[in-house]
Design a protein around this motif. Structure first.
Motif, mmCIF file in Angstrom:
data_model
loop_
_atom_site.group_PDB
_atom_site.id
_atom_site.type_symbol
_atom_site.label_atom_id
_atom_site.label_comp_id
_atom_site.label_asym_id
_atom_site.label_seq_id
_atom_site.Cartn_x
_atom_site.Cartn_y
_atom_site.Cartn_z
ATOM 1 N N ASN A 1 0.809 -1.233 0.000
ATOM 2 C CA ASN A 1 0.000 0.000 0.000
ATOM 3 C C ASN A 1 0.838 1.277 0.000
ATOM 4 O O ASN A 1 0.373 2.333 0.418
ATOM 5 C CB ASN A 1 -0.975 0.037 1.185
ATOM 6 C CG ASN A 1 -2.148 -0.892 0.995
ATOM 7 O OD1 ASN A 1 -2.455 -1.312 -0.130
ATOM 8 N ND2 ASN A 1 -2.828 -1.235 2.082
ATOM 9 N N GLY A 2 2.073 1.168 -0.478
ATOM 10 C CA GLY A 2 2.912 2.358 -0.572
ATOM 11 C C GLY A 2 4.005 2.451 0.470
ATOM 12 O O GLY A 2 4.787 3.397 0.467
ATOM 13 N N ALA A 3 4.082 1.462 1.376
ATOM 14 C CA ALA A 3 5.128 1.487 2.404
ATOM 15 C C ALA A 3 6.483 1.098 1.844
ATOM 16 O O ALA A 3 7.520 1.447 2.411
ATOM 17 C CB ALA A 3 4.755 0.548 3.553
ATOM 18 N N VAL A 4 6.486 0.380 0.718
ATOM 19 C CA VAL A 4 7.715 -0.145 0.132
ATOM 20 C C VAL A 4 7.763 0.162 -1.358
ATOM 21 O O VAL A 4 6.771 -0.033 -2.070
ATOM 22 C CB VAL A 4 7.795 -1.674 0.322
ATOM 23 C CG1 VAL A 4 9.020 -2.255 -0.391
ATOM 24 C CG2 VAL A 4 7.819 -2.042 1.805
ATOM 25 N N THR B 1 0.739 11.093 -15.319
ATOM 26 C CA THR B 1 0.460 9.738 -14.865
ATOM 27 C C THR B 1 -1.026 9.412 -14.968
ATOM 28 O O THR B 1 -1.885 10.268 -14.772
ATOM 29 C CB THR B 1 0.898 9.539 -13.402
ATOM 30 O OG1 THR B 1 0.088 10.363 -12.540
ATOM 31 C CG2 THR B 1 2.356 9.909 -13.218
ATOM 32 N N ALA B 2 -1.321 8.153 -15.263
ATOM 33 C CA ALA B 2 -2.686 7.627 -15.229
ATOM 34 C C ALA B 2 -2.673 6.404 -14.326
ATOM 35 O O ALA B 2 -1.705 5.638 -14.309
ATOM 36 C CB ALA B 2 -3.157 7.244 -16.620
ATOM 37 N N ALA B 3 -3.730 6.220 -13.539
ATOM 38 C CA ALA B 3 -3.778 5.107 -12.588
ATOM 39 C C ALA B 3 -5.130 4.413 -12.656
ATOM 40 O O ALA B 3 -6.164 5.050 -12.902
ATOM 41 C CB ALA B 3 -3.516 5.611 -11.167
ATOM 42 N N ILE B 4 -5.118 3.102 -12.419
ATOM 43 C CA ILE B 4 -6.342 2.299 -12.449
ATOM 44 C C ILE B 4 -6.417 1.476 -11.168
ATOM 45 O O ILE B 4 -5.440 0.828 -10.782
ATOM 46 C CB ILE B 4 -6.384 1.360 -13.666
ATOM 47 C CG1 ILE B 4 -6.086 2.125 -14.957
ATOM 48 C CG2 ILE B 4 -7.742 0.672 -13.769
ATOM 49 C CD1 ILE B 4 -6.016 1.242 -16.201
ATOM 50 N N GLY B 5 -7.582 1.481 -10.502
ATOM 51 C CA GLY B 5 -7.745 0.716 -9.267
ATOM 52 C C GLY B 5 -9.190 0.348 -9.016
ATOM 53 O O GLY B 5 -10.083 0.686 -9.808
ATOM 54 N N ASP B 6 -9.417 -0.318 -7.875
ATOM 55 C CA ASP B 6 -10.770 -0.813 -7.609
ATOM 56 C C ASP B 6 -11.247 -0.662 -6.173
ATOM 57 O O ASP B 6 -12.436 -0.782 -5.910
ATOM 58 C CB ASP B 6 -10.864 -2.304 -7.978
ATOM 59 C CG ASP B 6 -10.187 -3.187 -6.939
ATOM 60 O OD1 ASP B 6 -8.979 -3.011 -6.696
ATOM 61 O OD2 ASP B 6 -10.874 -4.053 -6.362
ATOM 62 N N ASN B 7 -10.334 -0.399 -5.203
ATOM 63 C CA ASN B 7 -10.787 -0.479 -3.824
ATOM 64 C C ASN B 7 -10.351 0.716 -2.987
ATOM 65 O O ASN B 7 -9.739 1.663 -3.490
ATOM 66 C CB ASN B 7 -10.310 -1.796 -3.194
ATOM 67 C CG ASN B 7 -11.404 -2.458 -2.356
ATOM 68 O OD1 ASN B 7 -11.941 -1.840 -1.437
ATOM 69 N ND2 ASN B 7 -11.737 -3.708 -2.678
ATOM 70 N N GLU B 8 -10.652 0.653 -1.699
ATOM 71 C CA GLU B 8 -10.395 1.776 -0.800
ATOM 72 C C GLU B 8 -8.932 2.173 -0.786
ATOM 73 O O GLU B 8 -8.603 3.371 -0.719
ATOM 74 C CB GLU B 8 -10.856 1.412 0.614
ATOM 75 C CG GLU B 8 -10.648 2.535 1.628
ATOM 76 C CD GLU B 8 -10.980 2.124 3.047
ATOM 77 O OE1 GLU B 8 -10.752 2.944 3.960
ATOM 78 O OE2 GLU B 8 -11.440 0.980 3.263
ATOM 79 N N ASN B 9 -8.031 1.197 -0.836
ATOM 80 C CA ASN B 9 -6.606 1.533 -0.792
ATOM 81 C C ASN B 9 -6.106 2.169 -2.081
ATOM 82 O O ASN B 9 -4.937 2.552 -2.175
ATOM 83 C CB ASN B 9 -5.763 0.308 -0.429
ATOM 84 C CG ASN B 9 -5.863 -0.820 -1.440
ATOM 85 O OD1 ASN B 9 -6.808 -0.883 -2.233
ATOM 86 N ND2 ASN B 9 -4.905 -1.723 -1.411
ATOM 87 N N ASP B 10 -6.990 2.305 -3.081
ATOM 88 C CA ASP B 10 -6.636 3.003 -4.325
ATOM 89 C C ASP B 10 -7.160 4.434 -4.375
ATOM 90 O O ASP B 10 -6.918 5.148 -5.354
ATOM 91 C CB ASP B 10 -7.197 2.234 -5.530
ATOM 92 C CG ASP B 10 -6.594 0.847 -5.662
ATOM 93 O OD1 ASP B 10 -5.366 0.723 -5.576
ATOM 94 O OD2 ASP B 10 -7.364 -0.118 -5.843
#
Length: 281
Positions: free
Chosen positions: A75-78, A227-236
């Motif tokens: 989730n972005g920690a690493v 940048t373009a980003a694609i996601g589906d859930n809360e952590n996105d």
């Protein structure tokens, strides 16, 4: 916003969540998604895998896609480079916060696992850890997730002195999950998000996929607007808010669809491939 109106934009980076996004429900990359992503890479676009998974689990799919850009994990920690696995960003949890969360979970008897260094540590081989264990049987040794079942996860973290990048709490009953999440949310020095309906995940304060994207853009010399980003859930949520363009999957949670610039098809119907083809055709 209609994606047909975005073709003139010139993006230099495409950031992709894995579960529920690039992956289908069987945790495989559909061939149509794979072909579309590889074509983008061949055109010189940086493709970044950005996942809640431990780095080794995210790297497996990045390798399958032949990605050579850094991978954002936990989730972005690493953030680690590909293919040499060099750590360029790390923001772990404190041992004190780990203990607080574990104590709350222990009082409810709920499942929890921790990413301690590059090892998944748990007291019970079930849920995600069981799935990873079964999947390991199909994988080459270098791609297997290291799993350690211990008697006391809090004690193991204390004794190992290895940094913890993320904690994952899973409960089959939504009411129990909500109750525990409410209790954990009183800890002010952590971030809470979810990657599935049956879990929530803990990282250090300030950690998110969006913050990781900011760092990576600075590291690579790419503007966020490129940048373009694609996601589906809360952590996105942070990811789609931070990227120059945020696209939600058709199977995404309602909140993500509300903040997205556009919504593509579901992960069952090659939604990533359709979004990529629209953006880069």
């Amino acid at each position: 916003m209609n994606m047909e109106n975005l073709r003139e934009n010139r993006f230099k980076m495409l950031v992709l969540d894995l579960d529920g996004t690039v992956l289908d429900d069987e945790k495989r990359i559909p061939e149509q998604n794979k072909m579309a992503i590889k074509e983008v890479i061949q055109r010189g676009i940086k493709v970044v895998v950005c996942s809640g998974r431990i780095f080794k689990g995210a790297r497996l799919y990045a390798s399958e896609l032949e990605v050579n850009a850094p991978v954002i994990a936990c989730n972005g920690a690493v953030i680690k480079t590909m293919p040499d696995n060099r750590l360029i960003y790390f923001n772990p949890l404190s041992s004190q916060d780990c203990k607080k969360v574990i104590d709350i979970c222990r009082s409810s008897g709920v499942y929890i696992h921790a990413y301690v260094g590059e090892v998944l540590v748990t007291e019970q081989l079930k849920h995600s850890s069981l799935i990873y264990s079964e999947r390991n049987q199909e994988l080459a040794e270098e791609d297997r997730i290291d799993i350690k079942v211990v008697e006391d996860i809090g004690r193991h973290i204390e004794m190992s002195r290895e940094p913890v990048s993320k904690l994952v709490i899973i409960a089959e009953h939504s009411s129990l999950l909500k109750d525990i999440r409410d209790k954990v949310s009183n800890i002010e020095t952590i971030e809470i998000s979810s990657s599935n309906f049956d879990n929530f995940e803990i990282t250090n304060k300030g950690v998110s996929k969006g913050k990781a994207l900011e760092f990576l853009c600075g590291y690579l010399g790419i503007l966020l607007s490129e940048t373009a980003a694609i996601g589906d859930n809360e952590n996105d949520i942070g990811l789609l808010k931070t990227a120059g363009l945020g696209i939600a999957m058709g199977n995404a949670i309602p909140e993500l669809k509300r903040i997205a610039s556009s919504v593509t098809d579901s992960n069952r119907n090659n939604g990533v491939a359709k979004a990529v083809e629209m953006l880069f055709s």
